[in-house]
Design a protein around this motif. Structure first.
Motif, PDB file in Angstrom:
ATOM      1  N   ASN A  62      10.217  19.145 -18.190  1.00 22.74           N
ATOM      2  CA  ASN A  62       9.163  18.141 -17.995  1.00 22.74           C
ATOM      3  C   ASN A  62       8.120  18.341 -19.092  1.00 22.74           C
ATOM      4  N   SER A  63       7.923  17.316 -19.909  1.00 25.45           N
ATOM      5  CA  SER A  63       6.965  17.455 -21.015  1.00 25.45           C
ATOM      6  C   SER A  63       5.545  17.089 -20.577  1.00 25.45           C
ATOM      7  N   PHE A  64       5.371  16.590 -19.360  1.00 28.22           N
ATOM      8  CA  PHE A  64       4.062  16.147 -18.861  1.00 28.22           C
ATOM      9  C   PHE A  64       3.387  15.243 -19.901  1.00 28.22           C
ATOM     10  N   THR A 108       2.550  12.065 -19.883  1.00 28.88           N
ATOM     11  CA  THR A 108       1.449  11.193 -19.431  1.00 28.88           C
ATOM     12  C   THR A 108       0.161  11.994 -19.317  1.00 28.88           C
ATOM     13  N   LEU A 109       0.263  13.207 -18.782  1.00 29.50           N
ATOM     14  CA  LEU A 109      -0.911  14.075 -18.669  1.00 29.50           C
ATOM     15  C   LEU A 109      -1.524  14.339 -20.047  1.00 29.50           C
ATOM     16  N   LYS A 110      -0.642  14.545 -21.045  1.00 34.76           N
ATOM     17  CA  LYS A 110      -1.136  14.903 -22.383  1.00 34.76           C
ATOM     18  C   LYS A 110      -1.775  13.716 -23.109  1.00 34.76           C
ATOM     19  N   GLU A 111      -1.564  12.505 -22.586  1.00 32.11           N
ATOM     20  CA  GLU A 111      -2.194  11.330 -23.222  1.00 32.11           C
ATOM     21  C   GLU A 111      -3.612  11.112 -22.720  1.00 32.11           C
ATOM     22  N   ASP A 112      -4.016  11.861 -21.722  1.00 35.44           N
ATOM     23  CA  ASP A 112      -5.330  11.654 -21.091  1.00 35.44           C
ATOM     24  C   ASP A 112      -6.211  12.873 -21.369  1.00 35.44           C
ATOM     25  N   LEU A 113      -7.384  12.657 -21.947  1.00 36.56           N
ATOM     26  CA  LEU A 113      -8.244  13.782 -22.354  1.00 36.56           C
ATOM     27  C   LEU A 113      -8.645  14.645 -21.155  1.00 36.56           C
ATOM     28  N   THR A 114      -9.008  13.980 -20.055  1.00 32.55           N
ATOM     29  CA  THR A 114      -9.370  14.760 -18.854  1.00 32.55           C
ATOM     30  C   THR A 114      -8.148  15.501 -18.326  1.00 32.55           C
ATOM     31  N   GLY A 115      -7.003  14.821 -18.309  1.00 33.09           N
ATOM     32  CA  GLY A 115      -5.771  15.437 -17.803  1.00 33.09           C
ATOM     33  C   GLY A 115      -5.388  16.655 -18.617  1.00 33.09           C
ATOM     34  N   ILE A 116      -5.401  16.532 -19.933  1.00 32.02           N
ATOM     35  CA  ILE A 116      -4.969  17.658 -20.770  1.00 32.02           C
ATOM     36  C   ILE A 116      -5.982  18.806 -20.689  1.00 32.02           C
ATOM     37  N   THR A 117      -7.267  18.473 -20.552  1.00 30.25           N
ATOM     38  CA  THR A 117      -8.275  19.546 -20.452  1.00 30.25           C
ATOM     39  C   THR A 117      -8.107  20.301 -19.135  1.00 30.25           C
ATOM     40  N   LYS A 118      -7.819  19.568 -18.068  1.00 26.93           N
ATOM     41  CA  LYS A 118      -7.575  20.242 -16.794  1.00 26.93           C
ATOM     42  C   LYS A 118      -6.302  21.092 -16.880  1.00 26.93           C
ATOM     43  N   SER A 151      -8.843  13.583 -10.193  1.00 21.04           N
ATOM     44  CA  SER A 151      -8.923  14.335  -8.934  1.00 21.04           C
ATOM     45  C   SER A 151      -9.498  15.733  -9.155  1.00 21.04           C
ATOM     46  N   GLU A 152     -10.620  16.015  -8.504  1.00 18.37           N
ATOM     47  CA  GLU A 152     -11.228  17.344  -8.599  1.00 18.37           C
ATOM     48  C   GLU A 152     -10.633  18.284  -7.548  1.00 18.37           C
ATOM     49  N   MET A 153     -10.130  17.698  -6.443  1.00 22.15           N
ATOM     50  CA  MET A 153      -9.596  18.543  -5.372  1.00 22.15           C
ATOM     51  C   MET A 153      -8.386  19.340  -5.843  1.00 22.15           C
ATOM     52  N   ALA A 154      -7.614  18.773  -6.786  1.00 21.99           N
ATOM     53  CA  ALA A 154      -6.443  19.498  -7.295  1.00 21.99           C
ATOM     54  C   ALA A 154      -6.884  20.816  -7.939  1.00 21.99           C
ATOM     55  N   LEU A 155      -8.000  20.789  -8.664  1.00 21.78           N
ATOM     56  CA  LEU A 155      -8.498  22.023  -9.295  1.00 21.78           C
ATOM     57  C   LEU A 155      -8.998  23.013  -8.260  1.00 21.78           C
ATOM     58  N   ARG A 156      -9.710  22.483  -7.240  1.00 21.93           N
ATOM     59  CA  ARG A 156     -10.232  23.386  -6.191  1.00 21.93           C
ATOM     60  C   ARG A 156      -9.047  24.034  -5.449  1.00 21.93           C
ATOM     61  N   TYR A 157      -8.022  23.222  -5.170  1.00 21.50           N
ATOM     62  CA  TYR A 157      -6.839  23.752  -4.471  1.00 21.50           C
ATOM     63  C   TYR A 157      -6.189  24.840  -5.335  1.00 21.50           C
ATOM     64  N   PHE A 158      -6.074  24.549  -6.633  1.00 23.78           N
ATOM     65  CA  PHE A 158      -5.443  25.520  -7.537  1.00 23.78           C
ATOM     66  C   PHE A 158      -6.243  26.822  -7.571  1.00 23.78           C
ATOM     67  N   GLU A 159      -7.569  26.721  -7.733  1.00 22.69           N
ATOM     68  CA  GLU A 159      -8.401  27.933  -7.817  1.00 22.69           C
ATOM     69  C   GLU A 159      -8.266  28.773  -6.546  1.00 22.69           C
ATOM     70  N   ARG A 195       1.615  18.243 -11.880  1.00 20.59           N
ATOM     71  CA  ARG A 195       2.161  16.934 -11.458  1.00 20.59           C
ATOM     72  C   ARG A 195       1.061  16.081 -10.811  1.00 20.59           C
ATOM     73  N   VAL A 196       0.259  16.709  -9.960  1.00 21.89           N
ATOM     74  CA  VAL A 196      -0.806  15.956  -9.273  1.00 21.89           C
ATOM     75  C   VAL A 196      -1.849  15.484 -10.279  1.00 21.89           C
ATOM     76  N   ILE A 197      -2.227  16.350 -11.217  1.00 17.63           N
ATOM     77  CA  ILE A 197      -3.237  15.965 -12.214  1.00 17.63           C
ATOM     78  C   ILE A 197      -2.682  14.850 -13.109  1.00 17.63           C
ATOM     79  N   GLU A 198      -1.388  14.938 -13.432  1.00 14.93           N
ATOM     80  CA  GLU A 198      -0.781  13.883 -14.258  1.00 14.93           C
ATOM     81  C   GLU A 198      -0.884  12.531 -13.557  1.00 14.93           C
ATOM     82  N   ALA A 199      -0.681  12.517 -12.233  1.00 20.58           N
ATOM     83  CA  ALA A 199      -0.728  11.261 -11.476  1.00 20.58           C
ATOM     84  C   ALA A 199      -2.161  10.790 -11.251  1.00 20.58           C
ATOM     85  N   ALA A 200      -3.106  11.738 -11.134  1.00 20.44           N
ATOM     86  CA  ALA A 200      -4.504  11.370 -10.838  1.00 20.44           C
ATOM     87  C   ALA A 200      -5.440  12.316 -11.588  1.00 20.44           C
ATOM     88  N   PRO A 201      -5.639  12.062 -12.909  1.00 23.62           N
ATOM     89  CA  PRO A 201      -6.410  13.009 -13.739  1.00 23.62           C
ATOM     90  C   PRO A 201      -7.838  13.234 -13.249  1.00 23.62           C
TER      91      PRO A 201
END
Ligand SMILES: [Zn+2]
Length: 259
Positions: free
Chosen positions: A80-82, A84-94, A132-140, A124-130
């Protein structure tokens, strides 16, 4: 019996840097071997079959050969090259923020399949919804948990009394929540609101997709972000660079140069 000269693994590229004339020194986190540093021979040449397969935040299947000082990547197949995530500045930074945390918490020769899966699922979640802050909180939160630094949310870490639903205190360095009566000398105590405690307990009990349905903002969002990133930084022993850039993005004032 001599160990096998080659092995295969599934990994996600965390970072790379140029090595010599055309090689890449790659850091990856693998499902069953933990963190691995390896060399992609000639990977910077446009004719290389490794070209484009070793980009950070790419999930790959690799064949590696044991080298004298460093293992050598002989084959790479992208899972998976992700892209779509890499095309989005917020997505790639996350994504970079996750990679920095996994690089810091992951250890060589120390498999942690749960951490590997957590990273892949969160990307995967960040790629679908860059946004989303909850994905980061869940990850941490779950990064701490799968690293054996489980933040205690149900009993005071000092007196072990069960914590009633109320405002309490939280300490990154003594392992979680404290009642109002306990103040260990070396605890870096910070207030913990009842609402923040409830969200932390929800993160603890939920699957990633379920947790990401929760929308929080304002003061509560800032409290959780500060609490979890402070705890992660405490255990990591440093601030995470991409987190500062994320703050700039949130404030819509990105610096002109990054990296
Ligand atoms: Zn207590």
């Amino acid at each position: 019996m001599a160990p096998p000269k080659t092995y295969r693994c599934e990994g996600i590229i965390l970072s790379y840097k140029p090595l010599g004339e055309a090689d890449l020194l790659v850091t990856m986190f693998t499902r069953y071997q933990g963190k691995v540093h390896a060399v992609g021979k000639g990977a910077r040449r446009s004719t290389s079959k490794l070209m484009g397969h070793l980009e950070p935040l790419t999930a790959v299947n690799l064949s590696l050969a044991h080298g004298r000082s460093m293992d050598i990547i002989s084959q790479a197949e992208v899972i998976n090259s992700f892209s779509t995530l890499k095309e989005d500045l917020t997505g790639i930074t996350k994504g970079q923020y996750l990679a920095e945390m996994v690089d810091g918490f992951g250890a060589e020769s120390s498999p942690n399949p749960s951490l590997f899966q957590l990273m892949v699922d969160t990307l995967r979640v960040i790629e679908a919804a860059p946004e989303s802050e909850m994905a980061l909180r869940y990850f941490e939160y779950h990064l701490l948990q799968v690293s054996g630094l489980m933040p205690e949310l149900y009993h005071c870490v000092e007196c072990r009394e069960e914590l009633e639903p109320d405002a309490h205190r939280f300490s990154p360095n003594v392992g979680g929540t404290l009642c109002l009566a306990c103040s260990p000398e070396d605890a870096h105590l910070r207030p913990l609101s009842l609402r923040a405690l409830k969200v932390l307990r929800l993160l603890d009990r939920s699957q990633l997709a379920e947790a990401c349905k929760l929308s929080i903002n304002g003061t509560l969002s800032n409290e959780l972000k500060s609490l979890l990133s402070t705890t992660v930084s405490y255990w990591l022993g440093k601030e995470i660079r991409s987190n500062s850039f994320l703050e700039h993005l949130r404030n819509e004032t990105p610096p002109e140069v990054y990296i």
